[in-house]
Design a protein around this motif. Structure first.
Motif, mmCIF file in Angstrom:
data_model
loop_
_atom_site.group_PDB
_atom_site.id
_atom_site.type_symbol
_atom_site.label_atom_id
_atom_site.label_comp_id
_atom_site.label_asym_id
_atom_site.label_seq_id
_atom_site.Cartn_x
_atom_site.Cartn_y
_atom_site.Cartn_z
ATOM 1 N N ILE A 189 39.805 37.086 34.668
ATOM 2 C CA ILE A 189 40.923 37.759 35.094
ATOM 3 C C ILE A 189 40.537 39.260 35.219
ATOM 4 N N ARG A 190 40.090 39.849 34.015
ATOM 5 C CA ARG A 190 39.786 41.380 34.321
ATOM 6 C C ARG A 190 38.908 41.576 35.322
ATOM 7 N N GLY A 191 37.980 40.784 35.613
ATOM 8 C CA GLY A 191 36.780 41.397 36.487
ATOM 9 C C GLY A 191 37.193 40.605 37.828
ATOM 10 N N GLN A 192 38.353 40.001 38.137
ATOM 11 C CA GLN A 192 38.733 39.365 39.263
ATOM 12 C C GLN A 192 37.874 38.613 39.919
ATOM 13 N N PHE A 193 37.284 37.756 39.080
ATOM 14 C CA PHE A 193 36.018 36.703 39.515
ATOM 15 C C PHE A 193 36.846 35.422 40.439
ATOM 16 N N LEU A 194 37.035 35.774 41.506
ATOM 17 C CA LEU A 194 37.620 34.969 42.183
ATOM 18 C C LEU A 194 37.316 33.341 42.289
ATOM 19 N N SER A 195 35.865 33.239 42.316
ATOM 20 C CA SER A 195 35.449 31.960 42.489
ATOM 21 C C SER A 195 35.630 31.045 41.251
ATOM 22 N N LYS A 196 35.514 31.680 39.916
ATOM 23 C CA LYS A 196 35.583 31.125 38.656
ATOM 24 C C LYS A 196 37.314 30.971 38.538
ATOM 25 N N LEU A 209 46.797 32.436 45.409
ATOM 26 C CA LEU A 209 46.405 32.761 44.056
ATOM 27 C C LEU A 209 46.641 34.354 43.707
ATOM 28 N N GLY A 210 47.377 34.477 42.648
ATOM 29 C CA GLY A 210 47.838 35.920 42.069
ATOM 30 C C GLY A 210 46.869 36.298 41.074
ATOM 31 N N ILE A 211 46.217 37.392 40.914
ATOM 32 C CA ILE A 211 45.555 37.849 39.801
ATOM 33 C C ILE A 211 45.892 39.133 39.246
ATOM 34 N N VAL A 212 46.501 39.178 38.243
ATOM 35 C CA VAL A 212 47.296 40.428 37.681
ATOM 36 C C VAL A 212 46.845 40.979 36.252
ATOM 37 N N ASN A 213 46.410 42.091 36.351
ATOM 38 C CA ASN A 213 45.922 42.672 35.065
ATOM 39 C C ASN A 213 47.049 43.835 34.843
ATOM 40 N N ILE A 214 47.655 43.712 33.773
ATOM 41 C CA ILE A 214 48.805 44.467 33.202
ATOM 42 C C ILE A 214 48.080 45.506 31.816
ATOM 43 N N SER A 215 48.256 46.605 31.978
ATOM 44 C CA SER A 215 48.056 47.687 31.009
ATOM 45 C C SER A 215 49.054 48.625 30.604
ATOM 46 N N ARG A 216 48.875 49.219 29.448
ATOM 47 C CA ARG A 216 49.672 50.265 28.888
ATOM 48 C C ARG A 216 49.227 51.591 29.955
ATOM 49 N N ALA A 217 50.383 52.278 30.429
ATOM 50 C CA ALA A 217 50.163 53.592 31.009
ATOM 51 C C ALA A 217 51.148 54.495 30.364
ATOM 52 N N GLY A 218 50.667 55.354 29.595
ATOM 53 C CA GLY A 218 51.758 56.398 28.722
ATOM 54 C C GLY A 218 52.671 55.205 27.701
ATOM 55 N N SER A 219 53.847 55.612 28.278
ATOM 56 C CA SER A 219 54.648 54.975 27.233
ATOM 57 C C SER A 219 55.210 53.554 28.166
#
Length: 426
Positions: A189-196, A209-219
Motif C-alpha cells: 500500500i505504501r508503495g502503491q504496487f497495483l498489481s500485487k 480499487l482505492g489505495i490510500v496512505n494517511i500520515s501525520r501532518a503537523g497536528s
C-alpha cells in the motif's frame, strides 16, 4: 402470444443464449438514497418543517453527487419551497442517547425531477463499488483500516470512512481483519504496487480499487490516494485536522469524480422514468409473453420492452409514471412476482469469505457511528450486489447510468406446484 411481444430477432437471441454458456459480472445498487434521519428538538410543525429542509439537502447531495450543484439560488429556493411536497412519509423515533429524530423518506422520482428542473444532473442508484486499501501511519506505527476488529485508532478511522461514504451514498468495501498484521500488504500500500494489490482481491466483487496512505501532518492528517479501474481513474492529496474531516474531504472528492462521470443529464431525466425488472425462473416462451402482458396492463406502466434473456432469467425495461414505490405496489398485487433477496456470492475468495449480502449495512456500517454528516443515515443505506451476465449487455452497460435500482423477482406461473394463489388473489 409470444410473437406479439417478441420480435423474430429477439427469439433468435433466446435460442442462442439457451445453447451457450454466459460469463458473469457484478453491479451494485444502493438502497436508501432517499431516506434520512434528522435530529429534531420537538414535535412541533416548525421543527418538522426545518427537518424537511435539512433532510432534503442531505438527499440532494447524495443524488446530485456534487456540492457545487446545490449552490445555486434555484436549488436553494426549491429546497425552501418544495421540501414538504417531496416527503413521501415520516415518523418519529428516539435514538439510544434519547435524542428524538425524524425519519424521512423522499420520493425518488420527485427528487430527481426537481433537480432536473434546475438543470442538475442526477446520479442514480446503481453505483460503482470501491474496495479501499487504507493504511494509517501515526508516526509510531502503521495500521490497516479494516471493516471489523482492530484497535481503537483503527476503529476510529473505519467509522470515519464509513460515515463519510454513507453520507455521500458511495458504496465502499474495506478489507477483512485477517490482514491486520500483514507487513507485506502495508508495504504494498505504501508503495502503491497495483498489481500485487489487485491480485489480493481478484475474486472479490468490486468496480474500483482505492489505495490510500494517511500520515501525520503537523497536528492534523494528510491522505494521498489514487483510484483505479484497470487504468488511472483519479489521484489527489487532501489534509484535515481530524479523521472525520479527512474522510469527508477524500470521500467527497471520490463521489464528485464518480458523479461527474455517471450522472444522468437533466434533459434525460424528464423523458420518462425507466426501471429494469430482472426475473428468475422465466424459462418458457409463454412466460415471456405473460410477464410482458402483465407489466403492460399495470396502470403506472407506459411501455415495456425486453432487454435480455438467459436460460432462466429475463430482463425487462419498463417506462413508468408516478413514483417507483407505486409501481412496486402494483407488482405486489400479482402473486406471480416473488421478491428475490440478494443472493450469495460463489466467487468470493478465501481471503474474503463473506457473501454479497454481507456488502449490506451489516458490513458497511460502523459498530458505533462516527460524528458528522453521515450519522443520521448510516443505518439506512444498504449496498446490494447484483449478479448479472454479459448477455444482459445493454442493461449492464447502462447500469451506472440508470436512475433506479434493478427490481428483482422470481416468476411463479399460476398452476405451478408452489403456487397456491393466482394473480391478485389471497
Amino acid at each position: 402470444m409470444v410473437g406479439r411481444f417478441f420480435p423474430r430477432r429477439f427469439l433468435g437471441l433466446i435460442v442462442l443464449l439457451f445453447l451457450t454458456g454466459v460469463p458473469q459480472a457484478w453491479s451494485v445498487t444502493v438502497e436508501g438514497l432517499y431516506e434520512v434521519r434528522v435530529p429534531v428538538a420537538d414535535g412541533t410543525r416548525e421543527a418538522r418543517q426545518e427537518a424537511y429542509r435539512t433532510g432534503l439537502r442531505q438527499v440532494l447531495l447524495r443524488v446530485a453527487g456534487r456540492r457545487s450543484a446545490l449552490a445555486s439560488e434555484g436549488v436553494n429556493a426549491m429546497i425552501g419551497d418544495r421540501a414538504p411536497d417531496l416527503v413521501q412519509s415520516y415518523q418519529y423515533e428516539t435514538d439510544e442517547e434519547g435524542q428524538q429524530r425524524l425519519v424521512l423518506k423522499f420520493g425518488a422520482v420527485g427528487v430527481n425531477r426537481a433537480l432536473a428542473d434546475q438543470g442538475v444532473a442526477v446520479w442514480g442508484a446503481n453505483r460503482p463499488l470501491t474496495f479501499a486499501w487504507i493504511a494509517v501511519d501515526s508516526g509510531r506505527d502503521r495500521r490497516l483500516v479494516s471493516r471489523v476488529g482492530g484497535d481503537s485508532p483503527s476503529t476510529a478511522w473505519r467509522d470515519a470512512m464509513i460515515s463519510a461514504a454513507t453520507g455521500r451514498g458511495l458504496p465502499l468495501r474495506l478489507p477483512s481483519a485477517q490482514w491486520h498484521h500483514d507487513d507485506a500488504l502495508l508495504s504494498d500500500i505504501r508503495g502503491q504496487f497495483l498489481s500485487k494489490l489487485r491480485e489480493r482481491v481478484a475474486d472479490v466483487p468490486h468496480n474500483l480499487l482505492g489505495i490510500v496512505n494517511i500520515s501525520r501532518a503537523g497536528s492534523g492528517w494528510e491522505a494521498s490516494w489514487r483510484l483505479e479501474n484497470g487504468g488511472e481513474f483519479g489521484r489527489d492529496t487532501v489534509s484535515a485536522d481530524t479523521p472525520e474531516q479527512l474522510a469527508s474531504r477524500m470521500i467527497g472528492l471520490w463521489a464528485e469524480s464518480l458523479a461527474e462521470r455517471y450522472a444522468v443529464a437533466a434533459g434525460d431525466v424528464s423523458e420518462g422514468q425507466k426501471v429494469d425488472l430482472r426475473l428468475d425462473n422465466v424459462s418458457e416462451l409463454d412466460d415471456y409473453g405473460a410477464v410482458s402482458q402483465s407489466l403492460s396492463d399495470m396502470e403506472p406502466v407506459d411501455q415495456v420492452r425486453p432487454v435480455s434473456v438467459t436460460a432462466d432469467r429475463a430482463t425487462f425495461r419498463a417506462t413508468f409514471s408516478g413514483e417507483l414505490s407505486v409501481l412496486k405496489e402494483y407488482i405486489a398485487l400479482d402473486k406471480r412476482y416473488v421478491v428475490v433477496e440478494a443472493a450469495s456470492d460463489p466467487s468470493s475468495s478465501r481471503s474474503e469469505p463473506e457473501s454479497p449480502a454481507s456488502l449490506g449495512a451489516g458490513v458497511l456500517q460502523p459498530e458505533s457511528s462516527a460524528s458528522g454528516e453521515g450519522d443520521q443515515v448510516a443505518d439506512m443505506l444498504q449496498y446490494e450486489p447484483l449478479k448479472v451476465t454479459e448477455a444482459e449487455g445493454e442493461a449492464d452497460g447502462e447500469s451506472f447510468e440508470s436512475l433506479y435500482p434493478v427490481l428483482r423477482y422470481r416468476w411463479r406461473p399460476v398452476g405451478t406446484a408452489s403456487d397456491d394463489t393466482g394473480p391478485g388473489q389471497e
